[in-house]
Enzyme design. Structure first.
Site, PDB file in Angstrom:
ATOM      1  N   GLN A   1       0.793  -1.258  -0.161  1.00  0.00           N
ATOM      2  CA  GLN A   1       0.035  -0.019   0.060  1.00  0.00           C
ATOM      3  C   GLN A   1       1.038   1.116   0.066  1.00  0.00           C
ATOM      4  O   GLN A   1       0.786   2.097  -0.865  1.00  0.00           O
ATOM      5  CB  GLN A   1      -0.763   0.062   1.297  1.00  0.00           C
TER       6      GLN A   1
ATOM      7  N   TYR B   1       6.239  -8.051   6.737  1.00  0.00           N
ATOM      8  CA  TYR B   1       5.245  -8.831   6.810  1.00  0.00           C
ATOM      9  C   TYR B   1       4.193  -8.374   7.687  1.00  0.00           C
ATOM     10  O   TYR B   1       4.295  -7.661   8.929  1.00  0.00           O
ATOM     11  CB  TYR B   1       5.948  -9.983   7.543  1.00  0.00           C
TER      12      TYR B   1
ATOM     13  N   THR C   1       4.692   0.373  13.601  1.00  0.00           N
ATOM     14  CA  THR C   1       3.395   0.233  13.919  1.00  0.00           C
ATOM     15  C   THR C   1       2.991   0.570  15.225  1.00  0.00           C
ATOM     16  O   THR C   1       3.647   0.697  16.320  1.00  0.00           O
ATOM     17  CB  THR C   1       3.000  -1.081  13.721  1.00  0.00           C
ATOM     18  N   ASP C   2       1.610   1.079  15.352  1.00  0.00           N
ATOM     19  CA  ASP C   2       0.947   1.268  16.756  1.00  0.00           C
ATOM     20  C   ASP C   2       1.014   0.121  17.584  1.00  0.00           C
ATOM     21  O   ASP C   2       0.855  -0.155  18.709  1.00  0.00           O
ATOM     22  CB  ASP C   2      -0.180   1.691  16.573  1.00  0.00           C
TER      23      ASP C   2
ATOM     24  N   TYR D   1       3.220 -10.003  15.347  1.00  0.00           N
ATOM     25  CA  TYR D   1       3.647  -8.938  14.542  1.00  0.00           C
ATOM     26  C   TYR D   1       4.164  -7.729  15.170  1.00  0.00           C
ATOM     27  O   TYR D   1       5.115  -7.110  14.672  1.00  0.00           O
ATOM     28  CB  TYR D   1       2.246  -8.560  13.863  1.00  0.00           C
TER      29      TYR D   1
HETATM   30  N1  NAP Z   1      -1.017  -1.946   7.082  1.00  0.00           N
HETATM   31  C1  NAP Z   1      -1.162  -1.449   8.238  1.00  0.00           C
HETATM   32  O1  NAP Z   1      -2.427  -1.135   8.878  1.00  0.00           O
HETATM   33  C2  NAP Z   1      -0.071  -0.794   9.104  1.00  0.00           C
HETATM   34  C3  NAP Z   1      -0.281  -0.077  10.183  1.00  0.00           C
HETATM   35  C4  NAP Z   1       0.964   0.042  10.854  1.00  0.00           C
HETATM   36  C5  NAP Z   1       1.902   0.192  10.278  1.00  0.00           C
HETATM   37  N2  NAP Z   1       2.180  -0.513   8.908  1.00  0.00           N
HETATM   38  C6  NAP Z   1       3.660  -0.492   8.463  1.00  0.00           C
HETATM   39  O2  NAP Z   1       3.576   0.458   7.344  1.00  0.00           O
HETATM   40  C7  NAP Z   1       4.535  -0.390   6.309  1.00  0.00           C
HETATM   41  C8  NAP Z   1       3.963  -0.623   4.867  1.00  0.00           C
HETATM   42  O3  NAP Z   1       2.583  -1.457   5.344  1.00  0.00           O
HETATM   43  P1  NAP Z   1       1.642  -1.478   4.328  1.00  0.00           P
HETATM   44  O4  NAP Z   1       0.253  -1.257   4.840  1.00  0.00           O
HETATM   45  O5  NAP Z   1       1.971  -0.679   2.973  1.00  0.00           O
HETATM   46  O6  NAP Z   1       1.638  -3.162   3.959  1.00  0.00           O
HETATM   47  P2  NAP Z   1       1.405  -4.093   2.795  1.00  0.00           P
HETATM   48  O7  NAP Z   1       0.451  -3.230   1.945  1.00  0.00           O
HETATM   49  O8  NAP Z   1       1.114  -5.065   3.216  1.00  0.00           O
HETATM   50  O9  NAP Z   1       2.943  -4.130   2.082  1.00  0.00           O
HETATM   51  C9  NAP Z   1       3.804  -4.758   2.493  1.00  0.00           C
HETATM   52  C10 NAP Z   1       4.668  -5.238   1.259  1.00  0.00           C
HETATM   53  O10 NAP Z   1       5.894  -5.863   1.828  1.00  0.00           O
HETATM   54  C11 NAP Z   1       5.863  -7.078   0.903  1.00  0.00           C
HETATM   55  N3  NAP Z   1       6.640  -7.994   1.441  1.00  0.00           N
HETATM   56  C12 NAP Z   1       6.048  -9.053   2.562  1.00  0.00           C
HETATM   57  N4  NAP Z   1       7.232 -10.037   2.821  1.00  0.00           N
HETATM   58  C13 NAP Z   1       8.209  -9.501   1.683  1.00  0.00           C
HETATM   59  C14 NAP Z   1       9.417 -10.108   1.575  1.00  0.00           C
HETATM   60  N5  NAP Z   1       9.767 -11.271   2.318  1.00  0.00           N
HETATM   61  N6  NAP Z   1      10.321  -9.246   0.890  1.00  0.00           N
HETATM   62  C15 NAP Z   1      10.075  -8.258   0.178  1.00  0.00           C
HETATM   63  N7  NAP Z   1       8.653  -7.914   0.416  1.00  0.00           N
HETATM   64  C16 NAP Z   1       8.050  -8.536   1.200  1.00  0.00           C
HETATM   65  C17 NAP Z   1       4.685  -7.389   0.462  1.00  0.00           C
HETATM   66  O11 NAP Z   1       4.715  -8.177  -0.679  1.00  0.00           O
HETATM   67  P3  NAP Z   1       3.504  -8.974  -1.254  1.00  0.00           P
HETATM   68  O12 NAP Z   1       2.745  -7.832  -2.150  1.00  0.00           O
HETATM   69  O13 NAP Z   1       4.074  -9.915  -2.254  1.00  0.00           O
HETATM   70  O14 NAP Z   1       2.592  -9.575  -0.171  1.00  0.00           O
HETATM   71  C18 NAP Z   1       3.754  -6.079   0.422  1.00  0.00           C
HETATM   72  O15 NAP Z   1       3.922  -5.568  -0.863  1.00  0.00           O
HETATM   73  C19 NAP Z   1       4.985  -1.558   7.061  1.00  0.00           C
HETATM   74  O16 NAP Z   1       6.165  -1.585   7.592  1.00  0.00           O
HETATM   75  C20 NAP Z   1       3.821  -1.985   8.136  1.00  0.00           C
HETATM   76  O17 NAP Z   1       4.421  -2.715   9.258  1.00  0.00           O
HETATM   77  C21 NAP Z   1       1.289  -0.885   8.578  1.00  0.00           C
END
Ligand code: NAP
Length: 305
Positions: A32, A81, A121-122, A145
């Site tokens: 995202q 992840y 993350t929160d 996580y």
């Molecule tokens: N989503 C939330 O609500 C949230 C909340 C707080 C903080 N965050 C943090 O914000 C950041 C971005 O999150 P997001 O929401 O954009 O998450 P996301 O949409 O799940 O994107 C994460 C990306 O990381 C990739 N990924 C997973 N395993 C991997 C690996 N082994 N090697 C390389 N890439 C890998 C995934 O690939 P695939 O597309 O192939 O699965 C996905 O494209 C992260 O650090 C997350 O912890 C997210």
């Protein structure tokens, strides 16, 4: 000719980028935030955006050799992840991606003199607070996580690289896997949606997070290095998942939205009951902040930039 014995002036990557465009490596480019970053960062450097197929964060050798060959001035680590419930059963993989990989990126960037911009993350908090969490508040993740993301923060700190760690929360977009798209899909399939109303946080639009990140990166590596640290990047206001669902669907009669308690919706991972992040340090340091969550949501739903 240089006088004998005088050492050559050291030119670091930070100095070089003042005369050339910095190379910026983005990981997790299909996620995202990662997807949005590829666009928002483009004016600020030469972007190398790699998805999981081209850079597997769980592969230590691939990670080290990629950074060594690209020699980025800045890495924006958007890969993670993020499967909160599945992580309970895939602890090793969650820690490899969320804890070991950021540490490796940090080590490689420390050697190069580059900067790591990383998201956390929160869910590093236990949710027992009643007021917004500051960066130095006691952590206490409730699940794998959150624990793996906290370990990632610690690995970056131990690596000795200059880093900006941006904790955010409840990320959504019009693509990917998120609450907004799930609610929209279920609304088309069901007459009633039961949504948890006793967990509170702040929904944040991936594009707004990416735009804020680009605004920082656009100030240059030296600016980032001078402000290295841990920050909360999250919009203002507070919502329950129920409030968020209501705002996504708007004032419609169908489907019926029913508020439920967390214990009526069992999940593999426990989640914090209150996960609101105070953005005071970010606001004071950088002079701007993300908007109120309702403003971000309407911008997203109306297709505004
Ligand atoms: N989503 C939330 O609500 C949230 C909340 C707080 C903080 N965050 C943090 O914000 C950041 C971005 O999150 P997001 O929401 O954009 O998450 P996301 O949409 O799940 O994107 C994460 C990306 O990381 C990739 N990924 C997973 N395993 C991997 C690996 N082994 N090697 C390389 N890439 C890998 C995934 O690939 P695939 O597309 O192939 O699965 C996905 O494209 C992260 O650090 C997350 O912890 C997210």
């Amino acid at each position: 000719m240089r006088p004998a014995g005088r050492s050559q002036p050291r030119i670091s990557i930070l100095d070089r980028v003042f005369v050339t465009r910095p190379t910026i490596l983005v990981t997790g480019a299909r996620g995202q935030i990662g997807h949005e970053l590829a666009g928002t960062l483009a004016p600020h450097g030469e972007i190398v955006a790699l998805d999981r197929a081209h850079l597997d964060l769980a592969d230590e050798q691939a990670l080290r050799s990629t950074v060594r060959s690209i020699r980025p001035a800045i890495v924006v680590n958007a890969g993670a992840y993020t499967a909160v419930d599945r992580a309970e059963a895939e602890r090793d993989l969650a820690f490899a991606v969320n804890a070991r990989a950021p540490g490796i990126l940090g080590e490689e960037l420390a050697r190069l003199g580059g900067i790591l911009v990383h998201f956390s993350t929160d869910y590093v908090f236990d949710g027992r607070a009643k007021t917004p969490y500051a960066e130095d508040a006691q952590t206490g993740p409730l699940g794998v996580y959150g624990a793996s993301k906290l370990a990632g923060e610690q690995a970056i700190a131990a690596s000795g690289c200059a880093s900006l760690v941006l904790r955010t929360s409840w990320v959504y977009a019009l693509r990917g896997h998120n609450f907004l798209l799930t609610i929209r899909r279920l609304a088309a399939e069901r007459d009633e949606l039961k949504v948890v109303a006793d967990q509170f946080g702040v929904p944040n639009w991936a594009r707004a997070i990416a735009a804020a990140t680009a605004r920082l990166v656009g100030c240059g590596p030296r600016y980032l290095a001078d402000r290295a640290g841990l920050y909360h990047l999250s919009g203002s206001g507070v919502a329950s998942w129920f409030d968020f669902a209501r705002a996504i669907l708007g004032p419609v009669d169908h489907p019926r939205l029913t508020a439920i308690a967390t214990d009526q919706y069992p999940t593999a991972a426990r989640r914090p009951a209150y996960a609101v992040l105070s953005d005071a340090r970010f606001r004071e340091t950088f002079g701007f902040a993300l908007p109120h969550w309702q403003t971000m949501l309407s911008d997203c739903l109306l297709g505004r930039e």
